[in-house]
Design a protein around this motif. Sequence first.
Motif, short mmCIF file in Angstrom:
data_model
loop_
_atom_site.label_atom_id
_atom_site.label_comp_id
_atom_site.label_asym_id
_atom_site.label_seq_id
_atom_site.Cartn_x
_atom_site.Cartn_y
_atom_site.Cartn_z
N MET A 1 0.82 -1.22 0.00
CA MET A 1 0.00 0.00 0.00
C MET A 1 0.85 1.27 0.00
SD MET A 1 -3.19 -0.61 -0.24
CE MET A 1 -4.06 0.81 0.40
N ALA A 2 2.13 1.13 0.30
CA ALA A 2 2.98 2.33 0.37
C ALA A 2 3.03 3.09 -0.96
CB ALA A 2 4.38 1.94 0.84
N PRO A 3 3.34 2.43 -2.10
CA PRO A 3 3.32 3.20 -3.35
C PRO A 3 1.92 3.69 -3.70
CG PRO A 3 3.79 0.87 -3.78
CD PRO A 3 3.85 1.05 -2.31
N LEU A 4 0.89 2.88 -3.35
CA LEU A 4 -0.48 3.33 -3.66
C LEU A 4 -0.82 4.60 -2.88
CD1 LEU A 4 -2.54 0.02 -3.83
CD2 LEU A 4 -1.86 1.50 -5.70
N PHE A 5 -0.25 4.72 -1.68
CA PHE A 5 -0.51 5.91 -0.87
C PHE A 5 -0.07 7.18 -1.62
CE2 PHE A 5 1.16 9.07 2.14
CZ PHE A 5 0.00 9.38 2.81
N LEU A 6 1.02 7.04 -2.38
CA LEU A 6 1.55 8.23 -3.09
C LEU A 6 0.60 8.73 -4.18
CD1 LEU A 6 5.33 7.33 -3.34
CD2 LEU A 6 4.18 8.84 -1.72
N ILE A 7 -0.31 7.85 -4.60
CA ILE A 7 -1.28 8.29 -5.62
C ILE A 7 -2.15 9.43 -5.07
CG2 ILE A 7 -3.31 7.57 -6.96
CD1 ILE A 7 -2.05 4.85 -7.27
N VAL A 8 -2.40 9.40 -3.74
CA VAL A 8 -3.30 10.41 -3.16
C VAL A 8 -2.75 11.83 -3.31
CG1 VAL A 8 -4.39 11.21 -1.02
CG2 VAL A 8 -4.44 8.81 -1.63
N PRO A 9 -1.54 12.14 -2.81
CA PRO A 9 -1.05 13.53 -2.99
C PRO A 9 -0.90 13.89 -4.47
CG PRO A 9 0.69 12.10 -2.11
CD PRO A 9 -0.58 11.33 -2.02
N PRO B 1 1.32 3.80 13.91
CA PRO B 1 2.29 4.35 12.95
C PRO B 1 3.57 3.51 12.92
CG PRO B 1 2.29 5.65 14.95
CD PRO B 1 1.24 4.62 15.13
N ASN B 2 4.25 3.59 11.78
CA ASN B 2 5.56 2.94 11.69
C ASN B 2 6.51 3.83 10.90
OD1 ASN B 2 5.44 2.28 8.81
ND2 ASN B 2 3.77 0.92 9.42
N ALA B 3 7.78 3.53 10.97
CA ALA B 3 8.80 4.45 10.42
C ALA B 3 8.65 4.65 8.92
CB ALA B 3 10.19 3.91 10.75
N ILE B 4 8.38 3.57 8.20
CA ILE B 4 8.30 3.69 6.72
C ILE B 4 7.17 4.66 6.34
CG2 ILE B 4 7.78 2.45 4.58
CD1 ILE B 4 8.97 -0.05 5.90
N TRP B 5 6.02 4.46 6.94
CA TRP B 5 4.87 5.31 6.59
C TRP B 5 5.04 6.73 7.12
CZ3 TRP B 5 0.08 4.65 3.99
CH2 TRP B 5 0.02 3.46 3.24
N ASN B 6 5.70 6.88 8.25
CA ASN B 6 5.94 8.24 8.74
C ASN B 6 6.79 9.02 7.74
OD1 ASN B 6 4.45 7.66 10.97
ND2 ASN B 6 6.21 7.37 12.34
N VAL B 7 7.81 8.36 7.21
CA VAL B 7 8.67 9.03 6.21
C VAL B 7 7.86 9.31 4.94
CG1 VAL B 7 10.70 8.74 4.73
CG2 VAL B 7 10.79 8.01 7.10
N SER C 1 12.77 5.15 1.09
CA SER C 1 11.75 6.22 1.10
C SER C 1 12.42 7.59 1.19
CB SER C 1 10.80 6.03 2.28
OG SER C 1 10.17 4.78 2.18
N LEU C 2 13.46 7.67 2.03
CA LEU C 2 14.17 8.95 2.14
C LEU C 2 14.79 9.33 0.79
CD1 LEU C 2 15.90 8.48 5.62
CD2 LEU C 2 14.16 10.18 5.05
N LEU C 3 15.38 8.35 0.14
CA LEU C 3 16.02 8.58 -1.16
C LEU C 3 14.97 8.98 -2.21
CD1 LEU C 3 18.65 8.45 -2.83
CD2 LEU C 3 18.04 6.09 -3.38
N LEU C 4 13.85 8.29 -2.18
CA LEU C 4 12.76 8.59 -3.13
C LEU C 4 12.31 10.05 -2.95
CD1 LEU C 4 10.74 7.52 -5.24
CD2 LEU C 4 9.26 6.85 -3.35
#
Lengths: 318, 272
Positions: free
Chosen positions: B92-100, B175-181, B241-244
């Motif tokens: 779901m992490a990449p799918l989350f980016l569709i929202v913004p 919450p978790n670190a990946i999603w927070n970033v 995620s930071l690099l992205l």
Amino acid sequence: MIRAATAPIIATQGLTRRFGAATAVDGLTLEVFPGEVFGFLGHNGAGKTTTVRLLNGILTPSAGQARVLGLDPMADGPALRRQTGVLTENPSLDERLSARTNLSLYADLYGVPRAEVTARVQELLAAFDLLDRGDDKVGGYSKGMKQRLALARCLLHRPALLFLDEPTAALDPVASRQVHELILHSARAGHTVFINTHNLVEAQRVCDRVGVMEQGRLVAVGAPHDLARQLMRALDVEIEVAAEDMVTAERTLAARPGLSCAAQRRGVLLVSGAERAAIPDLLAALVAAEVRIYQVTPQEPTLEDVYFALHRNREVSQ
Amino acid sequence: MNRRVIGAIVRKDLRVVLQNKGVVLPILLLPLILFVVLPLVVTLIPASLGNTASNSADLQELLAMISPGLRQQLAGLDLNQAAVLFFLVYMMAPLFLIVPIMVSSVIAADSFVGERERKTLEALLYTPATDAELLTGKLLAAWLPALAVSLLSYLFYGVISNFAVWPTFQRLLFPNAIWNVLVIWVAPAAAATSLATMILVSVRAKTFQDAYQTGSLVVLPVLMLLFGQLFGLMYFSVPLSLLLGVVLWLISLVLLAYGRRTLHRSELIARL
């Protein structure tokens, strides 16, 4: 003569704007003075709207200079636009918002003091007869109401100089009359008004001076009646004489070179081609021929006559 | 820059946008489907069906494809837990980016091209707002709602997912670190990239629909991330995620610097 002592509010020198190979405004040199209602006449595409954009610093000139309210439109655009109000050809209103919201948002954009916004919006809605519909979405307004609202918007910040681009285009006669009254009211309130129009009746009705644009060039400028006298040397004159004297009158006038004479109705002759200075001689000739004259009415040329005369002259010269 | 002027442009654009169902519906529906309906479907339906041999085989086949690094993250979990964690946190992490991306592009399309289409831009250009204020106002009008919707989506998603996985995990996944970033660093960058792209698109697009459809192509790289993770080429970790985020910020800054020239008043008015 009074104007010579007053600094112009708009002064341009050789102002030019090209779009590719086309020249929309070609070497415009013009002065407009404080308190004037100045009409800028021309066909669609003559360069009127481009001129307004240049004078407000939202379009860069290709050549030439302009000073508006003592400022350079390109260098001091924001400061200049704080003192000008522009009614665009299209009312350019957010139709999904109410009139009140439209005005409030633009009051913020024009820097109307926060404490005055509500009262100023209310005042303008009332002045433009929109108070009852102030909270309705603008999409439901008639064309006349939209135009009034757009005019109200450009007055929000009490500008010293108003630009009105085709203010009555597509309005019915009643709405047009309202707009004319508002223009005259603004002029009386001390605003200088620059009107782009191809409506000659409108220009004649409200303008102190007019400039005529043809294909980007200013071909004439002056007060409507001065232009008429300058360009339309020969007048039509309506002469009412005793019905029994018609034949004598026609014969007398036909004998004079350069004149044409036609009976308009019983007892009334229309004499064409008479120069203003020659009218007393014409009348003297009729009196000498014992024609009884009841009334003499010179038909003053309208701005429309002037406009088409200029247009014809330009076509001939080309 | 005059903050009152910028604020007026933001409010004006947002008020107009909120009146447009074509803009509001996708802003509401997409997060609702992705972050409310989908986690419930993914976690509750398989649980109600129970474990069958064919389900287990499918899950094992799926997890066999993912990258070794990610397999390590899922080590020690049973098959159901691994599948749920893989889907809810990583897929779901990449799918989350569709929202913004989607929220900023739909608002920006309405703001940049829709305004031209509605013939309301000219009056705005005649105001004393400077070019920089106009651009800032219009960018913020699309960027801030994108951040707000992303944050709300994350909050809803976190609460719903935690609620749904509690019977399986007996602990909270969010919450978790990946999603927070993702929320704090990557989503704003993704929204900015989408906005900068929309500025370039708006130069050519004639209508809001044109602009929105063309601008939506920014979603394609996001889908590549999704499939890359599914086929074991990479997985969403904190460093990645930071690099992205860094990459997206750089792209958006370059595009913004280039696009800024097209939003010069003189250029805008000449295109009316």
